[in-house]
Design an enzyme around this catalytic site. Structure first.
Site, PDB file in Angstrom:
ATOM      1  N   ASP A   1     -33.574 -12.260   7.168  1.00  0.00           N
ATOM      2  CA  ASP A   1     -33.126 -13.619   6.859  1.00  0.00           C
ATOM      3  C   ASP A   1     -32.068 -14.098   7.846  1.00  0.00           C
ATOM      4  OD1 ASP A   1     -34.869 -13.769   4.782  1.00  0.00           O
ATOM      5  OD2 ASP A   1     -33.411 -13.171   3.244  1.00  0.00           O
TER       6      ASP A   1
ATOM      7  N   HIS B   1     -44.090  -4.606  27.007  1.00  0.00           N
ATOM      8  CA  HIS B   1     -45.252  -4.312  26.159  1.00  0.00           C
ATOM      9  C   HIS B   1     -46.280  -3.484  26.924  1.00  0.00           C
ATOM     10  CE1 HIS B   1     -43.877  -6.740  22.914  1.00  0.00           C
ATOM     11  NE2 HIS B   1     -44.175  -7.912  23.415  1.00  0.00           N
TER      12      HIS B   1
ATOM     13  N   MET C   1     -31.733 -13.073  11.002  1.00  0.00           N
ATOM     14  CA  MET C   1     -32.372 -13.331  12.303  1.00  0.00           C
ATOM     15  C   MET C   1     -33.220 -14.603  12.260  1.00  0.00           C
ATOM     16  SD  MET C   1     -33.397  -9.556  13.756  1.00  0.00           S
ATOM     17  CE  MET C   1     -34.237 -10.234  15.192  1.00  0.00           C
TER      18      MET C   1
ATOM     19  N   ARG D   1     -45.993  -0.006  14.852  1.00  0.00           N
ATOM     20  CA  ARG D   1     -46.208  -0.606  13.522  1.00  0.00           C
ATOM     21  C   ARG D   1     -47.642  -0.340  13.118  1.00  0.00           C
ATOM     22  NH1 ARG D   1     -45.218  -7.078  12.225  1.00  0.00           N
ATOM     23  NH2 ARG D   1     -45.066  -6.834   9.967  1.00  0.00           N
TER      24      ARG D   1
ATOM     25  N   GLY E   1     -42.132  -5.222  16.147  1.00  0.00           N
ATOM     26  CA  GLY E   1     -40.713  -5.214  15.789  1.00  0.00           C
ATOM     27  C   GLY E   1     -39.803  -5.150  17.014  1.00  0.00           C
TER      28      GLY E   1
ATOM     29  N   LYS F   1     -45.717  -7.413  18.632  1.00  0.00           N
ATOM     30  CA  LYS F   1     -45.551  -7.685  17.197  1.00  0.00           C
ATOM     31  C   LYS F   1     -45.213  -6.455  16.349  1.00  0.00           C
ATOM     32  CE  LYS F   1     -45.515 -11.271  16.784  1.00  0.00           C
ATOM     33  NZ  LYS F   1     -44.415 -12.088  17.396  1.00  0.00           N
TER      34      LYS F   1
ATOM     35  N   SER G   1     -49.900  -9.845  12.177  1.00  0.00           N
ATOM     36  CA  SER G   1     -48.775 -10.503  12.838  1.00  0.00           C
ATOM     37  C   SER G   1     -49.200 -11.070  14.198  1.00  0.00           C
ATOM     38  CB  SER G   1     -47.640  -9.483  13.007  1.00  0.00           C
ATOM     39  OG  SER G   1     -46.505 -10.088  13.579  1.00  0.00           O
TER      40      SER G   1
ATOM     41  N   ARG H   1     -41.833 -14.556  10.727  1.00  0.00           N
ATOM     42  CA  ARG H   1     -42.847 -15.021   9.772  1.00  0.00           C
ATOM     43  C   ARG H   1     -42.595 -14.454   8.377  1.00  0.00           C
ATOM     44  NH1 ARG H   1     -47.951 -13.486   8.104  1.00  0.00           N
ATOM     45  NH2 ARG H   1     -47.443 -11.427   8.932  1.00  0.00           N
ATOM     46  N   LYS H   2     -42.844 -13.163   8.151  1.00  0.00           N
ATOM     47  CA  LYS H   2     -42.627 -12.556   6.828  1.00  0.00           C
ATOM     48  C   LYS H   2     -41.751 -11.320   6.911  1.00  0.00           C
ATOM     49  CE  LYS H   2     -46.607 -14.162   4.247  1.00  0.00           C
ATOM     50  NZ  LYS H   2     -47.778 -13.767   3.451  1.00  0.00           N
ATOM     51  N   GLY H   3     -41.954 -10.528   7.961  1.00  0.00           N
ATOM     52  CA  GLY H   3     -41.116  -9.336   8.132  1.00  0.00           C
ATOM     53  C   GLY H   3     -41.329  -8.299   7.040  1.00  0.00           C
TER      54      GLY H   3
ATOM     55  N   TRP I   1     -36.542  -7.242  16.706  1.00  0.00           N
ATOM     56  CA  TRP I   1     -35.633  -6.613  15.733  1.00  0.00           C
ATOM     57  C   TRP I   1     -34.845  -5.479  16.405  1.00  0.00           C
ATOM     58  CZ3 TRP I   1     -37.820  -4.231  10.515  1.00  0.00           C
ATOM     59  CH2 TRP I   1     -36.763  -3.990   9.642  1.00  0.00           C
TER      60      TRP I   1
HETATM   61  P1  A3P Z   1     -44.483 -10.692  10.899  1.00  0.00           P
HETATM   62  O1  A3P Z   1     -45.332 -11.605  11.727  1.00  0.00           O
HETATM   63  O2  A3P Z   1     -45.308  -9.708  10.121  1.00  0.00           O
HETATM   64  O3  A3P Z   1     -43.514 -11.402  10.039  1.00  0.00           O
HETATM   65  P2  A3P Z   1     -42.073  -8.703  17.757  1.00  0.00           P
HETATM   66  O4  A3P Z   1     -40.609  -8.924  17.838  1.00  0.00           O
HETATM   67  O5  A3P Z   1     -42.515  -7.393  18.316  1.00  0.00           O
HETATM   68  O6  A3P Z   1     -42.817  -9.872  18.310  1.00  0.00           O
HETATM   69  O7  A3P Z   1     -42.456  -8.573  16.215  1.00  0.00           O
HETATM   70  C1  A3P Z   1     -42.401  -9.684  15.355  1.00  0.00           C
HETATM   71  C2  A3P Z   1     -42.609  -9.194  13.940  1.00  0.00           C
HETATM   72  O8  A3P Z   1     -41.423  -8.494  13.526  1.00  0.00           O
HETATM   73  C3  A3P Z   1     -42.804 -10.332  12.966  1.00  0.00           C
HETATM   74  O9  A3P Z   1     -43.606  -9.792  11.919  1.00  0.00           O
HETATM   75  C4  A3P Z   1     -41.373 -10.577  12.522  1.00  0.00           C
HETATM   76  O10 A3P Z   1     -41.244 -11.294  11.331  1.00  0.00           O
HETATM   77  C5  A3P Z   1     -40.903  -9.137  12.370  1.00  0.00           C
HETATM   78  N1  A3P Z   1     -39.438  -9.019  12.373  1.00  0.00           N
HETATM   79  C6  A3P Z   1     -38.580  -9.449  13.312  1.00  0.00           C
HETATM   80  N2  A3P Z   1     -37.315  -9.204  12.947  1.00  0.00           N
HETATM   81  C7  A3P Z   1     -37.385  -8.593  11.732  1.00  0.00           C
HETATM   82  C8  A3P Z   1     -36.402  -8.101  10.811  1.00  0.00           C
HETATM   83  N3  A3P Z   1     -35.113  -8.202  11.055  1.00  0.00           N
HETATM   84  N4  A3P Z   1     -36.846  -7.531   9.671  1.00  0.00           N
HETATM   85  C9  A3P Z   1     -38.169  -7.431   9.406  1.00  0.00           C
HETATM   86  N5  A3P Z   1     -39.135  -7.897  10.231  1.00  0.00           N
HETATM   87  C10 A3P Z   1     -38.741  -8.470  11.384  1.00  0.00           C
END
Ligand code: A3P
Length: 291
Positions: free
Chosen positions: A228, A105, A230, A127, A47, A45, A135, A253-255, A50
């Protein structure tokens, strides 16, 4: 369809794990990395998706647009140690692309030795603990292959004790940080920096990878990997995974940085900060919980 059973945690060489990440252990440990493989390593979680998507766009966005449109990110960037529904290691073995982008991981001490022997490039994403915990809590709620997270207060205590899958956040981020001091092919990134200025972070990534891309190309990658975009994209939002219930909480979720403020009570925050200071007192690693 029946809901699959939730997994249970057990101690695995000092780290809390579930069988979904240990059942293929010997094969994972014997993975044959190649010198041009790129490993994306994170605590869950932080990122991962991303940064995986950014790397995939950089390397293959122009040459294989059909790949972007038809193959989910978890098959383009396989998850090395996962065993279900099929072993990520097998997907990685068969990746037809060069470089191979591989996600893990694993805490640093569990990384298959061939990655070090081949001097592979590694991108680690970290993070801040508070947002990471929030998250991970929501991910546990929506992903039925994760142990039941319980309520927030119970979950937070378990997170602080490292009783979550892949173990202690504190050990993970500091273990990899220490490795960076001696292994020069490791690029240590922060989710908070990505939120602050993703264009700058893509530049830094390209510099580390020795990847030359035009300003226009980098701009395209930065735009396509915005939250948005993604979230709308079926190939990056995990909506294709049957054991995740996005109605409970979406994967995308929120990012944001700072959502922890909507979850931590004042007392939880104080306890957390005190415990954090103790656990992190011997490291130079610093995080931001606001940007
Ligand atoms: P949140 O739950 O806080 O929204 P992972 O890919 O390691 O599982 O991490 C997921 C987290 O990264 C989630 O956080 C997700 O929304 C956030 N995330 C994924 N892509 C993102 C982006 N392009 N910009 C910002 N946050 C992103």
């Amino acid at each position: 369809m029946a809901t699959p059973p939730r997994s249970t945690l057990f101690d695995f060489h000092g780290v809390s794990m579930t069988k979904y990440f240990t059942d293929n252990w010997d094969n994972v440990q014997n993975f044959k990395a190649r010198p041009d493989d790129i490993l994306i390593a994170t605590y869950p979680k932080a990122g991962t998706t991303w940064v995986s998507y950014i790397l995939d766009l950089l390397y293959f966005g122009k040459t294989s647009p059909e790949r972007q449109a038809s193959i989910p990110i978890y098959d383009r960037v396989p998850f090395l140690e996962i065993c279900v529904p099929y072993p990520g290691k097998d997907v990685a073995d068969k990746l037809p692309t060069t470089p191979r982008l591989i996600k893990t991981h694993l805490p640093v001490q569990f990384v298959p030795k061939s990655f070090w022997e081949q001097n592979c490039r590694i991108v680690y994403v970290a993070r801040n603990a508070k947002d990471n915990a929030v998250s991970y809590f929501h991910f546990g709620r929506m992903n039925h292959r994760q142990p039941d997270p319980g309520d927030w207060s119970t979950y937070l205590k378990n997170f602080m004790k490292g009783k979550v899958v892949f173990g202690s956040w504190y050990d993970h981020v500091t273990g990899w940080w220490e490795k960076k001091q001696t292994y020069s092919n490791l690029h240590y990134m922060f989710f908070e920096n990505m939120i602050e200025d993703s264009g700058r972070e893509v530049d830094r990534l390209c510099f580390f990878l020795g990847f030359s891309a035009s300003a226009e190309e980098k701009e395209r990658v930065t735009t396509e990997s915005k939250f948005d975009n993604m979230k709308q994209n079926k190939m990056t939002n995990y909506s294709t995974v049957e054991f995740m219930n996005h109605k409970v909480s979406p994967f995308m979720r929120k990012g944001k940085v700072g959502d922890w403020k909507n979850h931590f009570t004042v007392a939880q925050n104080e306890d957390f900060d005190e415990d954090y200071r103790l656990k992190m007192k011997n490291t130079t690693l610093q995080f931001r919980t606001v940007v």
